[in-house]
Motif scaffolding. Structure first.
Motif, PDB file in Angstrom:
ATOM      1  N   ARG A   1       0.793  -1.226   0.000  1.00 24.29           N
ATOM      2  CA  ARG A   1       0.000   0.000   0.000  1.00 24.29           C
ATOM      3  C   ARG A   1       0.820   1.268   0.000  1.00 24.29           C
ATOM      4  O   ARG A   1       0.320   2.339  -0.324  1.00 24.29           O
ATOM      5  CB  ARG A   1      -0.920   0.014   1.228  1.00 24.29           C
TER       6      ARG A   1
ATOM      7  N   VAL B   1      -8.518  -6.993  -7.333  1.00 27.53           N
ATOM      8  CA  VAL B   1      -7.408  -7.082  -8.292  1.00 27.53           C
ATOM      9  C   VAL B   1      -7.756  -8.012  -9.464  1.00 27.53           C
ATOM     10  O   VAL B   1      -7.520  -7.685 -10.627  1.00 27.53           O
ATOM     11  CB  VAL B   1      -6.118  -7.576  -7.583  1.00 27.53           C
TER      12      VAL B   1
ATOM     13  N   LYS C   1      -2.952  -0.776  -6.292  1.00 30.34           N
ATOM     14  CA  LYS C   1      -3.686  -1.874  -6.913  1.00 30.34           C
ATOM     15  C   LYS C   1      -3.328  -2.023  -8.388  1.00 30.34           C
ATOM     16  O   LYS C   1      -3.236  -3.137  -8.903  1.00 30.34           O
ATOM     17  CB  LYS C   1      -5.195  -1.657  -6.739  1.00 30.34           C
TER      18      LYS C   1
ATOM     19  N   ASP D   1      -0.291  -3.990  -8.540  1.00 28.82           N
ATOM     20  CA  ASP D   1      -0.622  -5.398  -8.281  1.00 28.82           C
ATOM     21  C   ASP D   1      -1.191  -6.070  -9.533  1.00 28.82           C
ATOM     22  O   ASP D   1      -0.822  -7.199  -9.860  1.00 28.82           O
ATOM     23  CB  ASP D   1      -1.679  -5.507  -7.159  1.00 28.82           C
TER      24      ASP D   1
END
Lengths: 93, 93
Positions: free
Chosen positions: A41, B16, B45, B48
């Motif tokens: 994060r 995701v 994200k 990711d």
């Protein structure tokens, strides 16, 4: 990620401005480059730090390179977990 | 950010895997490039998504370019707020 001979700042839980100050301090010591490293994060925060420094403090600072990757961490239960990371290299004009 | 003639996927609140599926679908339609756009906390994200697609689904997918920037949003109170964004361009081998 290359780390030799470069200033590296790890972005984590502290406020954005703490890391901005670290970038400015690193670049005042004669260095022309600094790397921001973050994972999970904190990736969003690393981008914030790069943008705030460039927009508010050092207009001649350029984003030299951005790379992303994945690390595997062991969890306490013994299983493994993938976590993304980012490296943002900032360089003076 | 360039957006013409490219597949663009906006990364936001969904899981995701939803965005991974969107990337795979976009690349199955004959396109060789897809852009992931995200701002604020969704930046982590987007990284990711890029990493999961590359590591688990399409090993020949390359990160062609990553750029970061700042947008100014008007808040409800009439004041303005800066928010960082990222664009990750993925391209087939």
């Amino acid at each position: 990620m290359e780390m030799e001979g470069k200033n590296v700042i790890y972005v984590g839980q502290k406020p954005v401005m703490s890391y901005c100050l670290a970038v400015l301090t690193a670049l005042r010591g004669g260095n022309t480059e600094v790397s921001l490293l973050a994972r999970g994060r904190a990736i969003s925060k690393a981008v914030d730090v790069a943008e705030v420094v460039r927009n508010q403090f050092m207009k001649d600072l350029k984003v030299k390179n951005i790379s992303i990757g994945t690390e595997t961490l062991e969890t306490e239960g013994g299983s493994s977990k993938n976590i993304s990371n980012i490296e943002i290299v900032l360089a003076k004009g």
